[in-house]
Design an enzyme around this catalytic site. Sequence first.
Site, mmCIF file in Angstrom:
data_model
loop_
_atom_site.group_PDB
_atom_site.id
_atom_site.type_symbol
_atom_site.label_atom_id
_atom_site.label_comp_id
_atom_site.label_asym_id
_atom_site.label_seq_id
_atom_site.Cartn_x
_atom_site.Cartn_y
_atom_site.Cartn_z
ATOM 1 N N CYS A 162 -0.535 9.932 -8.383
ATOM 2 C CA CYS A 162 -0.874 8.567 -7.965
ATOM 3 C C CYS A 162 -0.078 7.549 -8.764
ATOM 4 C CB CYS A 162 -2.377 8.320 -8.101
ATOM 5 S SG CYS A 162 -3.035 8.702 -9.722
ATOM 6 N N GLU A 179 -10.543 5.824 -7.383
ATOM 7 C CA GLU A 179 -9.152 5.919 -7.846
ATOM 8 C C GLU A 179 -8.313 6.274 -6.631
ATOM 9 O OE1 GLU A 179 -8.213 4.991 -10.654
ATOM 10 O OE2 GLU A 179 -9.857 5.263 -12.082
ATOM 11 N N GLY A 229 -10.949 5.830 0.518
ATOM 12 C CA GLY A 229 -11.753 4.852 -0.207
ATOM 13 C C GLY A 229 -12.425 3.843 0.700
ATOM 14 N N GLY A 263 -8.435 9.807 -4.299
ATOM 15 C CA GLY A 263 -7.751 10.163 -3.063
ATOM 16 C C GLY A 263 -7.016 8.971 -2.483
ATOM 17 N N SER A 264 -6.875 8.963 -1.196
ATOM 18 C CA SER A 264 -6.113 7.921 -0.521
ATOM 19 C C SER A 264 -6.935 6.648 -0.366
ATOM 20 C CB SER A 264 -5.676 8.408 0.857
ATOM 21 O OG SER A 264 -6.818 8.566 1.700
#
Length: 508
Positions: free
Chosen positions: A295, A261, A244, A239-240
């Site tokens: 991404c 990630e 994270g 995700g963003s």
Amino acid sequence: MSLPSSAELSALALETARRCGVDVDAIAGDVTTRSPINGGQVASLAWQGIADVDIAVERAEAAFREWRRVPAPARGALVKRFGELLVEHQDDLATLVSVEAGKITSEARGEIQEMVDICEFAVGLSRQLYGRTMPSERPGHRLMETWHPLGVVGVISAFNFPAAVWSWNTAVALVCGDPVIWKPSELTPLTSLACHAVLAQAIAEAGAPAALSQVLLGGPEVGEALVGHPGVALLSATGSTRMGRTVGPRVAERFGRSLLELGGNNAAVVTGSADLDLAVRGIVFSAAGTAGQRCTTMRRVIAHTSIVDELTDRLASAYDRLPIGDPMAAGTLVGPLINGRAYDALDAAISLATGEGGTLVAGGGRALEDVAPDAYYARPSIVRIEKQTEVVTRETFAPLLYVLPYDDFASAIDLNNAVPQGLSSSVFTSDNAEAELFLSAEGSDCGIVNVNIGTSGAEIGGAFGGEKETGGGRESGSDAWRAYMRRATNTINYSGELPLAQGVDFTV
């Protein structure tokens, strides 16, 4: 151009999910899901809550105690069957990816093929979970390492790869001896339920514990409960970067493992010696494919001053020809953004960039607004800008490409690295010295560094992930399997004596 009606998309999605083994009636509820294709309702589903996380972890822990005793090659046989079933359901699963995530058909099928590929990789891996044997400094001793199943793996995935990222984790985790609990994106629930149903069939055929694979539909509170649960040995989250920053510390606080990630702000350096035909093709796919919602999407082009004008013109011309529309229609290359928030972020970034001296040379604005006012089809956009301003250093999760000039190769590398993210990068060049420098320790600081291809489209054989604010995680190929296992160092004394290491004398 016309788009499918909500009734047509809903009927298609529910019937497709049924073919994959989903009991559609059993999952009915009051939470509405919508398709980005037209903004209309696809299904009404039941969500789960925090209490269900405890139940899922308890079931997974019981399954783990059984599954860890199964030999790894036998675990691989289950994953092999899963891969075979994925091939049988490739069209069905791809349809759900298109309906819920808005991917064009070829990219949706490619995502399911990626799942098949990781299953094949994991099957081979099931016979290659190697440890080392090291020389001992003590006579009559052997020193070695062994790898053992880790425990329950939690997976939190994003909408843009609603199936493949789960499979990267799941196929590898299963052969490593770990059960998986999946919290998918709220935006792509039918895709996740269908993937889970296909795996559940393989699990049943193998006579393995049913709780090896579980899926939890729910809001952020369900993901937060999974992150904080002490029974989850490894938490893999995609995700963003903002997400994270929350996930990493919470998992670390309980001494769990996390595999993150996160964001990317990926660049291609295009040198004066580059093959521009090759570069244009690579850039357009990397920047406009998946409507800029990968991404690894290319968000910056750093071009030598000798070719930057020509390259910009050629990219703008290619963008003007990109077919935008129904992702399931033949010939479409750019489908919709996931929702209105994504479009608003794109529009705001363009305004900021032009306010900071940039020039919009292609795209801008919505497409098909008159046909589908509740869907958000954006024209892929290019902004020519002379300096890497603040907005350029951000990740805008949409088809927005910045083109910047450079004079010397060292400054191009500096520009590539001068962003908080460190996921993917590439260089287009015919100069071997430039290519090697870009790949070296003095070159790109990203986890993925390519030569004469774009920044997206990674293969499963290599470890996938990045540095800096991308999180440092690695999934998929190479030795990424080690994250799903625990290492033990073993010393075996067959000497009949008891010499101590480092020559220590402790004679009683």
